[in-house]
Design an enzyme around this catalytic site. Structure first.
Site, short mmCIF file in Angstrom:
data_model
loop_
_atom_site.label_atom_id
_atom_site.label_comp_id
_atom_site.label_asym_id
_atom_site.label_seq_id
_atom_site.Cartn_x
_atom_site.Cartn_y
_atom_site.Cartn_z
N THR A 133 0.82 -1.21 0.00
CA THR A 133 0.00 0.00 0.00
C THR A 133 0.86 1.26 0.00
O THR A 133 1.97 1.27 0.56
CB THR A 133 -0.91 0.01 1.25
OG1 THR A 133 -1.41 1.32 1.47
CG2 THR A 133 -0.17 -0.42 2.51
N GLU A 135 0.34 3.56 1.84
CA GLU A 135 0.47 3.95 3.25
C GLU A 135 1.86 3.63 3.79
O GLU A 135 2.25 4.15 4.83
CB GLU A 135 -0.59 3.22 4.10
CG GLU A 135 -2.01 3.70 3.88
CD GLU A 135 -2.26 5.12 4.36
OE1 GLU A 135 -1.65 5.55 5.35
OE2 GLU A 135 -3.06 5.82 3.71
N LYS A 161 2.40 -3.48 6.94
CA LYS A 161 2.51 -3.74 5.49
C LYS A 161 3.97 -3.59 5.03
O LYS A 161 4.38 -4.23 4.07
CB LYS A 161 1.60 -2.78 4.72
CG LYS A 161 0.11 -3.14 4.82
CD LYS A 161 -0.23 -4.31 3.94
CE LYS A 161 -1.72 -4.55 3.86
NZ LYS A 161 -2.08 -5.62 2.94
#
Ligand code: NAP
Length: 282
Positions: A133, A135, A161
């Site tokens: 991601t 993010e 992640k």
């Protein structure tokens, strides 16, 4: 020709639903992993069962990324050509409330799949996709991010992640597994989860238009997002696994919009004028 087999973790989610339909149309046999829930959680994939051609190649099993034995057994039983790890505690804000669980599912869950591939000696037989991601970039100072940009995650979700990304690279390097990380910017669709901002805005505006709600409360109206469509992004996941060599890819539209711009565009589409109330509204 023998059908290709795909195993999808996170089949009941937005991307799992789009990816399974995409792969079934490509003539794959699709195995999906869903976790046990107290209410039925397969609404996004129920339409597959209405299509006689699709449903004969679609099988769902129970499993959980926190449960090593279920992962191992599913891979052993299905022997897929491709594994897509889309399963996650995928909500950034919620990850602050359940940080350890988010790390377990998103981070260790990915390791459990990779370790299962290795311990079953299927390194040469299975291609692996990891759902990373944007993010992970978090608070990076770089205006434009690419595959070389350093991660600076700003939430337990982003950190978990980032671990998943790194362990995927590590298993690719150490054990020669065809493993790819997709670093995807936001992607939405009509079946996006209701707690995500795009869906919250659309549903709120529709309720206001129908007279069922008066106001919609939002946070920072000026944070910017790059929004793509999930249908396009699942095709990209598949394409990553069809390349000659495994690699990592950043995927986005290259355009970003503020939350306020999104609200204004959505309200125009739905067909009414909104009145903004609050501090600092430009
Ligand atoms: P989503 O709609 O939240 O789906 C997540 C899926 O993971 C659901 O099927 C969920 O099952 C499953 N899951 C959660 N915990 C699990 C566990 N412990 N074991 C097994 N399955 C579990 O997410 P999405 O939007 O489809 O996104 C797919 C993936 O891409 C996620 O990993 C997400 O973090 C990542 N991603 C998404 C975006 C985006 O904008 N959509 C952007 C970048 C990366 P339930 O249905 O039972 O909850």
């Amino acid at each position: 020709m023998k059908k290709k087999k795909a195993l999808i973790f996170g089949i009941t989610g937005q991307d799992g639903a789009y990816l399974s339909k995409f792969l079934l149309k490509k003539n794959y046999k699709v195995f999906g992993v869903k976790r046990r829930s107290s209410i039925i959680n397969t609404q996004r994939i129920d339409d597959i069962y209405k299509d006689i051609n699709l449903k004969s190649n679609f099988v769902i099993f129970y499993g959980d990324l926190t449960d090593t034995s279920s992962i191992l057994n599913l891979i052993k039983k299905t022997k897929p050509n491709e594994i897509y790890n889309l399963a996650a505690q995928s909500h950034v804000q919620v990850s602050f409330e359940v940080p350890e669980y988010s790390a377990d599912v998103n981070g260790l869950g990915t390791l459990r799949i990779l370790e299962a591939i290795k311990s079953l000696k299927l390194e040469k037989k299975i291609k692996f996709y990891q759902a990373g991601t944007s993010e992970m970039f978090g608070k990076t100072k770089e205006k434009f991010q690419n595959e070389k940009t350093h991660f600076y995650p700003a939430s337990p979700y982003g950190v978990s992640k980032s671990f998943a990304h790194a362990i995927t690279v590590n298993y690719r390097d150490a054990y020669n597994i065809f493993a790819c990380n997709g670093i995807l910017f936001n992607h939405e669709s009509p079946i996006r989860g209701e707690t995500f901002v795009t869906k919250k805005i659309i549903q709120g505006l529709i309720r206001i238009k129908n007279g069922n709600q008066k106001k919609l409360f939002l946070g920072n109206l000026y944070s910017r997002r790059d929004w793509g469509h999930a249908k396009d992004y699942v095709e990209v996941m598949w394409k990553m696994l069809q390349q000659k060599k495994p690699d990592d890819y950043v995927i986005g539209t290259g355009k970003n919009y503020t939350i306020k711009e999104f609200v204004n565009k959505a309200a125009k589409k739905i067909g009414f004028k909104i009145k903004w109330v609050g501090k600092g509204i430009k």
